[in-house]
Design a protein around this motif. Structure first.
Motif, PDB file in Angstrom:
ATOM      1  N   LYS A 125       0.829  -1.206   0.000  1.00 42.44           N
ATOM      2  CA  LYS A 125       0.000   0.000   0.000  1.00 42.44           C
ATOM      3  C   LYS A 125       0.865   1.258   0.000  1.00 42.44           C
ATOM      4  CE  LYS A 125      -3.744   2.290   2.545  1.00 42.44           C
ATOM      5  NZ  LYS A 125      -4.698   2.165   3.684  1.00 42.44           N
ATOM      6  N   GLU A 126       1.874   1.292   0.851  1.00 45.18           N
ATOM      7  CA  GLU A 126       2.756   2.462   0.932  1.00 45.18           C
ATOM      8  C   GLU A 126       3.513   2.669  -0.373  1.00 45.18           C
ATOM      9  OE1 GLU A 126       3.702   2.355   5.751  1.00 45.18           O
ATOM     10  OE2 GLU A 126       4.863   1.114   4.355  1.00 45.18           O
ATOM     11  N   ILE A 128       2.497   1.803  -3.392  1.00 45.66           N
ATOM     12  CA  ILE A 128       1.550   2.309  -4.397  1.00 45.66           C
ATOM     13  C   ILE A 128       1.426   3.822  -4.279  1.00 45.66           C
ATOM     14  CG2 ILE A 128      -0.882   2.365  -5.063  1.00 45.66           C
ATOM     15  CD1 ILE A 128      -0.997  -0.626  -4.350  1.00 45.66           C
ATOM     16  N   TYR A 129       1.281   4.312  -3.060  1.00 45.00           N
ATOM     17  CA  TYR A 129       1.152   5.759  -2.852  1.00 45.00           C
ATOM     18  C   TYR A 129       2.457   6.476  -3.178  1.00 45.00           C
ATOM     19  CZ  TYR A 129      -3.554   5.930  -0.957  1.00 45.00           C
ATOM     20  OH  TYR A 129      -4.920   5.895  -0.829  1.00 45.00           O
ATOM     21  N   LEU A 130       3.591   5.867  -2.822  1.00 43.60           N
ATOM     22  CA  LEU A 130       4.884   6.487  -3.100  1.00 43.60           C
ATOM     23  C   LEU A 130       5.123   6.594  -4.599  1.00 43.60           C
ATOM     24  CD1 LEU A 130       7.697   7.511  -2.249  1.00 43.60           C
ATOM     25  CD2 LEU A 130       8.447   5.122  -2.182  1.00 43.60           C
ATOM     26  N   TYR A 131       4.956   5.496  -5.319  1.00 41.19           N
ATOM     27  CA  TYR A 131       5.227   5.501  -6.756  1.00 41.19           C
ATOM     28  C   TYR A 131       4.241   6.395  -7.492  1.00 41.19           C
ATOM     29  CZ  TYR A 131       6.440   3.813 -11.399  1.00 41.19           C
ATOM     30  OH  TYR A 131       6.838   3.741 -12.702  1.00 41.19           O
ATOM     31  N   GLY A 132       2.976   6.342  -7.075  1.00 38.88           N
ATOM     32  CA  GLY A 132       1.983   7.204  -7.699  1.00 38.88           C
ATOM     33  C   GLY A 132       2.313   8.678  -7.529  1.00 38.88           C
ATOM     34  N   SER A 133       2.797   9.044  -6.346  1.00 43.42           N
ATOM     35  CA  SER A 133       3.172  10.441  -6.090  1.00 43.42           C
ATOM     36  C   SER A 133       4.365  10.852  -6.936  1.00 43.42           C
ATOM     37  CB  SER A 133       3.488  10.638  -4.603  1.00 43.42           C
ATOM     38  OG  SER A 133       2.366  10.364  -3.802  1.00 43.42           O
ATOM     39  N   ILE A 134       5.354   9.960  -7.051  1.00 40.35           N
ATOM     40  CA  ILE A 134       6.526  10.247  -7.873  1.00 40.35           C
ATOM     41  C   ILE A 134       6.109  10.497  -9.318  1.00 40.35           C
ATOM     42  CG2 ILE A 134       8.633   9.241  -8.850  1.00 40.35           C
ATOM     43  CD1 ILE A 134       9.029   7.825  -6.157  1.00 40.35           C
ATOM     44  N   MET A 135       5.100   9.751  -9.782  1.00 40.45           N
ATOM     45  CA  MET A 135       4.636   9.877 -11.158  1.00 40.45           C
ATOM     46  C   MET A 135       3.646  11.013 -11.350  1.00 40.45           C
ATOM     47  SD  MET A 135       6.291   7.786 -12.956  1.00 40.45           S
ATOM     48  CE  MET A 135       5.342   7.990 -14.470  1.00 40.45           C
ATOM     49  N   SER A 153      -3.345  -6.720  -9.922  1.00 37.31           N
ATOM     50  CA  SER A 153      -2.202  -7.492  -9.413  1.00 37.31           C
ATOM     51  C   SER A 153      -2.635  -8.692  -8.574  1.00 37.31           C
ATOM     52  CB  SER A 153      -1.297  -6.590  -8.566  1.00 37.31           C
ATOM     53  OG  SER A 153      -2.009  -6.064  -7.456  1.00 37.31           O
ATOM     54  N   GLU A 154      -3.935  -8.744  -8.194  1.00 43.82           N
ATOM     55  CA  GLU A 154      -4.467  -9.817  -7.354  1.00 43.82           C
ATOM     56  C   GLU A 154      -3.720  -9.912  -6.029  1.00 43.82           C
ATOM     57  OE1 GLU A 154      -4.259 -13.292  -9.854  1.00 43.82           O
ATOM     58  OE2 GLU A 154      -6.128 -12.795 -10.898  1.00 43.82           O
ATOM     59  N   LEU A 155      -3.528  -8.743  -5.403  1.00 47.95           N
ATOM     60  CA  LEU A 155      -2.739  -8.690  -4.169  1.00 47.95           C
ATOM     61  C   LEU A 155      -3.494  -8.039  -3.013  1.00 47.95           C
ATOM     62  CD1 LEU A 155       0.755  -7.733  -5.662  1.00 47.95           C
ATOM     63  CD2 LEU A 155       0.091  -9.939  -4.688  1.00 47.95           C
ATOM     64  N   HIS A 156      -4.823  -8.074  -3.046  1.00 49.10           N
ATOM     65  CA  HIS A 156      -5.593  -7.457  -1.964  1.00 49.10           C
ATOM     66  C   HIS A 156      -5.208  -8.034  -0.608  1.00 49.10           C
ATOM     67  CE1 HIS A 156      -8.525  -4.557  -3.402  1.00 49.10           C
ATOM     68  NE2 HIS A 156      -8.637  -5.271  -4.516  1.00 49.10           N
ATOM     69  N   ARG A 157      -4.991  -9.329  -0.551  1.00 52.87           N
ATOM     70  CA  ARG A 157      -4.666  -9.984   0.732  1.00 52.87           C
ATOM     71  C   ARG A 157      -3.336  -9.519   1.304  1.00 52.87           C
ATOM     72  NH1 ARG A 157      -4.357 -16.107   0.115  1.00 52.87           N
ATOM     73  NH2 ARG A 157      -3.749 -15.877   2.301  1.00 52.87           N
ATOM     74  N   PHE A 158      -2.472  -8.987   0.437  1.00 50.39           N
ATOM     75  CA  PHE A 158      -1.094  -8.684   0.848  1.00 50.39           C
ATOM     76  C   PHE A 158      -0.799  -7.188   0.874  1.00 50.39           C
ATOM     77  CE2 PHE A 158      -1.317 -12.707  -1.473  1.00 50.39           C
ATOM     78  CZ  PHE A 158      -0.830 -13.594  -0.524  1.00 50.39           C
ATOM     79  N   GLU A 159      -1.831  -6.357   0.882  1.00 50.90           N
ATOM     80  CA  GLU A 159      -1.592  -4.921   0.763  1.00 50.90           C
ATOM     81  C   GLU A 159      -0.823  -4.354   1.944  1.00 50.90           C
ATOM     82  OE1 GLU A 159      -5.109  -2.425   1.024  1.00 50.90           O
ATOM     83  OE2 GLU A 159      -6.251  -4.079   1.876  1.00 50.90           O
ATOM     84  N   ASN A 160      -0.874  -5.000   3.097  1.00 52.09           N
ATOM     85  CA  ASN A 160      -0.162  -4.501   4.276  1.00 52.09           C
ATOM     86  C   ASN A 160       1.117  -5.282   4.564  1.00 52.09           C
ATOM     87  OD1 ASN A 160      -2.039  -2.401   5.020  1.00 52.09           O
ATOM     88  ND2 ASN A 160      -3.462  -4.047   5.606  1.00 52.09           N
ATOM     89  N   MET A 161       1.530  -6.125   3.623  1.00 53.41           N
ATOM     90  CA  MET A 161       2.781  -6.867   3.779  1.00 53.41           C
ATOM     91  C   MET A 161       3.928  -6.058   3.182  1.00 53.41           C
ATOM     92  SD  MET A 161       3.881 -10.607   2.213  1.00 53.41           S
ATOM     93  CE  MET A 161       2.749 -11.548   3.252  1.00 53.41           C
TER      94      MET A 161
END
Length: 272
Positions: A125-126, A128-135, A153-161
């Motif tokens: 999650k962090e 995603i926000y970091l890369y999105g901000s850079i872009m 990405s099928e990664l909902h279960r792992f968003e906080n990993m």
């Protein structure tokens, strides 16, 4: 921005280039140590006048000239070590040319390596926000696209990993899903279709096709020549850092087969 005598120019710079990307007389070399130096003294002695150089020069790219039209899907092929990835890194601004000029007209989303630019100690999650901000995306835009990124990405279960606990396949899925949501004008893709499972590769192909239909510019580097032929309007063949051929995809691929296998180009056309 300037490094050495090379130039990297963004769309804000004045230029007569009307294409998405214009490259002129681009060269890039690296210094390769001849032998391992054990101490700082060894390094300094090697630099003294009269001492033999302890480095060899390797020219990854030499006097490259080409342009990519707006809205074009442009393929780059060549054997390992031909300069493909170095060229993409220069286009992305990760490396700088030693000489020549590069002009990029538009926002680039580089997808060069597994999760390049991601931070392993941050969660999905962090990142995603970091890369999105850079872009250049706002927090509101990232929130609006967040679920779509995780769906793709099928990664909902792992968003906080944390990413350091991700497999390479999970990392590349998150990287690609995030990159394509930044709404780039130009997408740089290096072998994305060769990673992940078959389902992910199919989704990548479909997403790239969707981006193509939107009129965006795509540069695709791949050893999957079938994908290059299916997706690209034109293609460039690199050989030891130099352009061997640019043109219609089928002809360039035929030249590649001729180069690596020593076969006659006409044999390739008889097969297709």
């Amino acid at each position: 921005m300037f490094r050495s005598s090379g130039r990297f120019r963004h769309q804000s710079d004045s230029s007569s280039c009307g294409d998405a990307i214009c490259v002129e007389a681009l060269s890039k070399h690296f210094r390769i140590p001849k032998e391992r130096k054990q101490t700082t003294y060894d390094h300094l002695v090697g630099l003294l006048p009269g001492k033999n150089s302890s480095y060899d020069e390797f020219w990854a790219l030499k006097e490259i000239d080409f342009s990519v039209r707006r809205g074009e899907t442009f393929g780059i092929i060549g054997a390992n070590g031909s300069g493909k990835s170095t060229l993409l890194k220069i286009l992305a601004g990760v490396l700088y040319p030693d000489s020549g000029t590069v002009q990029v007209n538009g926002k680039i989303a580089p997808f060069l390596e597994l999760g390049v630019g991601f931070q392993p100690d941050l969660t999905a999650k962090e990142n995603i926000y970091l890369y999105g901000s850079i872009m250049g995306l706002t927090k509101k835009q990232i929130r609006e696209r967040y679920d779509e990124i995780l769906d793709f990405s099928e990664l909902h279960r792992f968003e906080n990993m944390k990413l350091k606990n991700f497999s390479s396949g999970m990392t590349v899925r998150l990287a690609f899903a995030t990159a394509v949501q930044t709404d780039p004008d130009i997408l740089l893709v290096d072998e994305v279709l060769a990673v992940g499972d078959e389902s992910f590769q199919r989704r990548c192909s479909e997403k790239i096709e969707e981006i193509r239909r939107q009129g965006k510019t795509i540069i695709l580097v791949s050893h999957a020549l079938g994908s290059v032929e299916a997706m690209c309007e034109r293609c460039m063949l690199l050989d030891h850092g130099k352009i061997r051929q640019i043109g219609e995809v089928g002809q360039v691929i035929a030249e590649y087969y001729s180069m690596v296998n020593g076969i006659d180009i006409s044999d390739y056309y008889r097969e297709i």
